[in-house]
Design a protein around this motif. Sequence first.
Motif, PDB file in Angstrom:
ATOM      1  N   ARG A 187      19.327 -10.056 -43.464  1.00 11.16           N
ATOM      2  CA  ARG A 187      20.617 -10.328 -44.103  1.00 11.16           C
ATOM      3  C   ARG A 187      21.722 -10.486 -43.067  1.00 11.16           C
ATOM      4  O   ARG A 187      22.560 -11.385 -43.147  1.00 11.16           O
ATOM      5  CB  ARG A 187      20.973  -9.195 -45.073  1.00 11.16           C
ATOM      6  N   GLN A 188      21.734  -9.602 -42.076  1.00  9.88           N
ATOM      7  CA  GLN A 188      22.734  -9.682 -41.021  1.00  9.88           C
ATOM      8  C   GLN A 188      22.605 -10.982 -40.230  1.00  9.88           C
ATOM      9  O   GLN A 188      23.607 -11.597 -39.855  1.00  9.88           O
ATOM     10  CB  GLN A 188      22.610  -8.486 -40.076  1.00  9.88           C
ATOM     11  N   LYS A 189      21.368 -11.399 -40.001  1.00  7.34           N
ATOM     12  CA  LYS A 189      21.131 -12.659 -39.290  1.00  7.34           C
ATOM     13  C   LYS A 189      21.696 -13.830 -40.082  1.00  7.34           C
ATOM     14  O   LYS A 189      22.305 -14.747 -39.513  1.00  7.34           O
ATOM     15  CB  LYS A 189      19.639 -12.846 -39.053  1.00  7.34           C
ATOM     16  N   MET A 190      21.494 -13.802 -41.417  1.00  9.81           N
ATOM     17  CA  MET A 190      22.008 -14.859 -42.281  1.00  9.81           C
ATOM     18  C   MET A 190      23.534 -14.873 -42.276  1.00  9.81           C
ATOM     19  O   MET A 190      24.166 -15.932 -42.182  1.00  9.81           O
ATOM     20  CB  MET A 190      21.477 -14.665 -43.701  1.00  9.81           C
ATOM     21  N   VAL A 191      24.142 -13.690 -42.362  1.00 10.30           N
ATOM     22  CA  VAL A 191      25.603 -13.590 -42.363  1.00 10.30           C
ATOM     23  C   VAL A 191      26.189 -14.122 -41.063  1.00 10.30           C
ATOM     24  O   VAL A 191      27.192 -14.849 -41.056  1.00 10.30           O
ATOM     25  CB  VAL A 191      26.049 -12.132 -42.607  1.00 10.30           C
ATOM     26  N   GLU A 192      25.574 -13.770 -39.946  1.00  8.44           N
ATOM     27  CA  GLU A 192      26.064 -14.260 -38.653  1.00  8.44           C
ATOM     28  C   GLU A 192      25.930 -15.769 -38.553  1.00  8.44           C
ATOM     29  O   GLU A 192      26.791 -16.446 -37.967  1.00  8.44           O
ATOM     30  CB  GLU A 192      25.291 -13.587 -37.511  1.00  8.44           C
ATOM     31  N   ARG A 193      24.862 -16.299 -39.120  1.00  9.81           N
ATOM     32  CA  ARG A 193      24.698 -17.746 -39.107  1.00  9.81           C
ATOM     33  C   ARG A 193      25.792 -18.415 -39.936  1.00  9.81           C
ATOM     34  O   ARG A 193      26.346 -19.447 -39.545  1.00  9.81           O
ATOM     35  CB  ARG A 193      23.323 -18.127 -39.658  1.00  9.81           C
ATOM     36  N   VAL A 194      26.114 -17.836 -41.096  1.00 10.48           N
ATOM     37  CA  VAL A 194      27.182 -18.370 -41.943  1.00 10.48           C
ATOM     38  C   VAL A 194      28.514 -18.322 -41.204  1.00 10.48           C
ATOM     39  O   VAL A 194      29.284 -19.296 -41.193  1.00 10.48           O
ATOM     40  CB  VAL A 194      27.277 -17.578 -43.263  1.00 10.48           C
ATOM     41  N   ARG A 195      28.790 -17.200 -40.553  1.00 10.45           N
ATOM     42  CA  ARG A 195      30.039 -17.080 -39.800  1.00 10.45           C
ATOM     43  C   ARG A 195      30.113 -18.108 -38.676  1.00 10.45           C
ATOM     44  O   ARG A 195      31.182 -18.673 -38.402  1.00 10.45           O
ATOM     45  CB  ARG A 195      30.173 -15.666 -39.235  1.00 10.45           C
ATOM     46  N   GLY A 196      28.971 -18.337 -38.021  1.00 10.78           N
ATOM     47  CA  GLY A 196      28.947 -19.337 -36.963  1.00 10.78           C
ATOM     48  C   GLY A 196      29.236 -20.730 -37.490  1.00 10.78           C
ATOM     49  O   GLY A 196      29.985 -21.500 -36.875  1.00 10.78           O
ATOM     50  N   LEU A 197      28.664 -21.072 -38.639  1.00 10.88           N
ATOM     51  CA  LEU A 197      28.911 -22.371 -39.250  1.00 10.88           C
ATOM     52  C   LEU A 197      30.386 -22.526 -39.632  1.00 10.88           C
ATOM     53  O   LEU A 197      30.985 -23.593 -39.440  1.00 10.88           O
ATOM     54  CB  LEU A 197      28.033 -22.542 -40.490  1.00 10.88           C
ATOM     55  N   LEU A 198      30.979 -21.456 -40.164  1.00 14.65           N
ATOM     56  CA  LEU A 198      32.384 -21.527 -40.567  1.00 14.65           C
ATOM     57  C   LEU A 198      33.303 -21.615 -39.354  1.00 14.65           C
ATOM     58  O   LEU A 198      34.340 -22.280 -39.404  1.00 14.65           O
ATOM     59  CB  LEU A 198      32.739 -20.312 -41.428  1.00 14.65           C
ATOM     60  N   ARG A 199      32.933 -20.956 -38.265  1.00 12.85           N
ATOM     61  CA  ARG A 199      33.733 -21.094 -37.035  1.00 12.85           C
ATOM     62  C   ARG A 199      33.704 -22.536 -36.548  1.00 12.85           C
ATOM     63  O   ARG A 199      34.731 -23.079 -36.093  1.00 12.85           O
ATOM     64  CB  ARG A 199      33.206 -20.144 -35.954  1.00 12.85           C
ATOM     65  N   MET A 200      32.528 -23.163 -36.622  1.00 14.53           N
ATOM     66  CA  MET A 200      32.428 -24.563 -36.213  1.00 14.53           C
ATOM     67  C   MET A 200      33.214 -25.465 -37.156  1.00 14.53           C
ATOM     68  O   MET A 200      33.831 -26.450 -36.729  1.00 14.53           O
ATOM     69  CB  MET A 200      30.962 -24.990 -36.163  1.00 14.53           C
ATOM     70  N   ALA A 201      33.228 -25.124 -38.448  1.00 15.62           N
ATOM     71  CA  ALA A 201      33.972 -25.920 -39.423  1.00 15.62           C
ATOM     72  C   ALA A 201      35.468 -25.887 -39.143  1.00 15.62           C
ATOM     73  O   ALA A 201      36.182 -26.852 -39.401  1.00 15.62           O
ATOM     74  CB  ALA A 201      33.690 -25.414 -40.840  1.00 15.62           C
ATOM     75  N   GLU A 202      35.965 -24.761 -38.617  1.00 17.24           N
ATOM     76  CA  GLU A 202      37.393 -24.606 -38.356  1.00 17.24           C
ATOM     77  C   GLU A 202      37.791 -25.036 -36.953  1.00 17.24           C
ATOM     78  O   GLU A 202      38.969 -24.986 -36.598  1.00 17.24           O
ATOM     79  CB  GLU A 202      37.784 -23.138 -38.579  1.00 17.24           C
ATOM     80  N   ASP A 203      36.834 -25.468 -36.150  1.00 13.64           N
ATOM     81  CA  ASP A 203      37.123 -25.909 -34.785  1.00 13.64           C
ATOM     82  C   ASP A 203      37.942 -27.208 -34.821  1.00 13.64           C
ATOM     83  O   ASP A 203      37.510 -28.192 -35.426  1.00 13.64           O
ATOM     84  CB  ASP A 203      35.806 -26.149 -34.047  1.00 13.64           C
ATOM     85  N   SER A 247      38.309 -29.436 -32.756  1.00 15.56           N
ATOM     86  CA  SER A 247      37.701 -30.564 -32.042  1.00 15.56           C
ATOM     87  C   SER A 247      36.681 -31.329 -32.880  1.00 15.56           C
ATOM     88  O   SER A 247      36.299 -32.449 -32.521  1.00 15.56           O
ATOM     89  CB  SER A 247      37.007 -30.063 -30.756  1.00 15.56           C
ATOM     90  N   VAL A 248      36.220 -30.764 -34.016  1.00 15.21           N
ATOM     91  CA  VAL A 248      35.225 -31.457 -34.825  1.00 15.21           C
ATOM     92  C   VAL A 248      35.905 -32.416 -35.790  1.00 15.21           C
ATOM     93  O   VAL A 248      37.082 -32.263 -36.123  1.00 15.21           O
ATOM     94  CB  VAL A 248      34.334 -30.470 -35.614  1.00 15.21           C
ATOM     95  N   THR A 249      35.167 -33.417 -36.229  1.00 13.12           N
ATOM     96  CA  THR A 249      35.709 -34.387 -37.180  1.00 13.12           C
ATOM     97  C   THR A 249      35.774 -33.770 -38.569  1.00 13.12           C
ATOM     98  O   THR A 249      35.168 -32.727 -38.835  1.00 13.12           O
ATOM     99  CB  THR A 249      34.841 -35.648 -37.235  1.00 13.12           C
ATOM    100  N   ASP A 250      36.497 -34.436 -39.472  1.00 12.69           N
ATOM    101  CA  ASP A 250      36.609 -33.959 -40.845  1.00 12.69           C
ATOM    102  C   ASP A 250      35.233 -33.910 -41.514  1.00 12.69           C
ATOM    103  O   ASP A 250      34.895 -32.954 -42.197  1.00 12.69           O
ATOM    104  CB  ASP A 250      37.552 -34.880 -41.635  1.00 12.69           C
ATOM    105  N   ALA A 251      34.429 -34.941 -41.295  1.00 12.30           N
ATOM    106  CA  ALA A 251      33.092 -34.986 -41.891  1.00 12.30           C
ATOM    107  C   ALA A 251      32.208 -33.853 -41.360  1.00 12.30           C
ATOM    108  O   ALA A 251      31.455 -33.234 -42.114  1.00 12.30           O
ATOM    109  CB  ALA A 251      32.433 -36.331 -41.610  1.00 12.30           C
ATOM    110  N   GLU A 252      32.302 -33.577 -40.054  1.00 11.64           N
ATOM    111  CA  GLU A 252      31.516 -32.504 -39.464  1.00 11.64           C
ATOM    112  C   GLU A 252      31.946 -31.148 -40.031  1.00 11.64           C
ATOM    113  O   GLU A 252      31.121 -30.290 -40.338  1.00 11.64           O
ATOM    114  CB  GLU A 252      31.669 -32.510 -37.948  1.00 11.64           C
ATOM    115  N   SER A 253      33.245 -30.954 -40.173  1.00  4.94           N
ATOM    116  CA  SER A 253      33.769 -29.716 -40.727  1.00  4.94           C
ATOM    117  C   SER A 253      33.262 -29.491 -42.145  1.00  4.94           C
ATOM    118  O   SER A 253      32.828 -28.388 -42.509  1.00  4.94           O
ATOM    119  CB  SER A 253      35.303 -29.751 -40.722  1.00  4.94           C
ATOM    120  N   GLN A 254      33.280 -30.545 -42.955  1.00  5.81           N
ATOM    121  CA  GLN A 254      32.796 -30.447 -44.324  1.00  5.81           C
ATOM    122  C   GLN A 254      31.301 -30.140 -44.358  1.00  5.81           C
ATOM    123  O   GLN A 254      30.833 -29.364 -45.193  1.00  5.81           O
ATOM    124  CB  GLN A 254      33.104 -31.757 -45.053  1.00  5.81           C
ATOM    125  N   ALA A 255      30.550 -30.754 -43.442  1.00  3.64           N
ATOM    126  CA  ALA A 255      29.104 -30.522 -43.403  1.00  3.64           C
ATOM    127  C   ALA A 255      28.783 -29.075 -43.035  1.00  3.64           C
ATOM    128  O   ALA A 255      27.870 -28.466 -43.607  1.00  3.64           O
ATOM    129  CB  ALA A 255      28.456 -31.475 -42.406  1.00  3.64           C
TER     130      ALA A 255
END
Length: 279
Positions: A6-22, A24-32
């Motif tokens: 569960r902790q591994k899954m949560v950290e993965r979700v947090r990592g994805l959300l950090r990338m979404a808010e970066d 430098s990423v495009t709007d499409a990448e953020s949405q993905a």
Amino acid sequence: MTEAARQKMVERVRGLLRMAEDPSVTDAESQAFTTKAAELMTRHAIEEAEARAERGEAPDAISRMDHTVSGVGGHGKARVRALADIAAAYGCQSAVRGNTAENTERTIILVGTVNALEALRLLLPSISNQMEASAKFMSSSHISDIRELRNYTRSELETERKRYYRSFVRAYGQAVAERIREFRARMQQMSEQQGSEDSEGATEGEETSSRGADLVLREDVHRVREEFHKQFPQLRKHRPERTHSPAGYRAGYRRGHQAVLDLETPVSSGETCTLADKD
């Protein structure tokens, strides 16, 4: 799912959300990235329900979460409506305290299963950031466009900007909620189909277990509603804002659908209520 998994899954979700808010990423990448995070949390909830059913354990506990909503720009009511719709897509009920017309913070109170609230605790800040960024960009573009049509006064342009912004935010939340709700329903249907296939050659006890996950998920809705009414037996209905911009609503709805790219087919959204300040 073990605690480590569960902790591994949560950290993965947090990592994805950090990338979404970066930035430098495009709007499409953020949405993905946001889409993938929402999918992971949804799959986690389905798997947890299945595991509890197979072990013959009680369903996920019902809990409560308070989420602060900004009133900056006078758009607090629109933000509450958007986030309440998204929470409803996760099977939660919501009430709101301090939802005035002022630019002050207000609190949206969410009642739902522990898994649903965990997903919202991770997803709402990221989705809100994307929603606000899109609303600011699109409302500025809209004002630039209409300014060229005729000589609007500064006051008229500001009024139109606010109407557009609020309509955009409300529609964005509705569209995101529709996609999340449909994805959850699709995952649940897949679970049912798999359970039916597995039960064909199973014993009576095993067959009951395979059907348990679907039953647990459906009962969650009733358990959440019951607990919500216990906590808040008397609520005023949320009064919607009167100002509305069709152009802002259409733009927000389109952007909201893009925010969860892999989820298809719209469904209805939930409701929210208002608490008196003393509650």
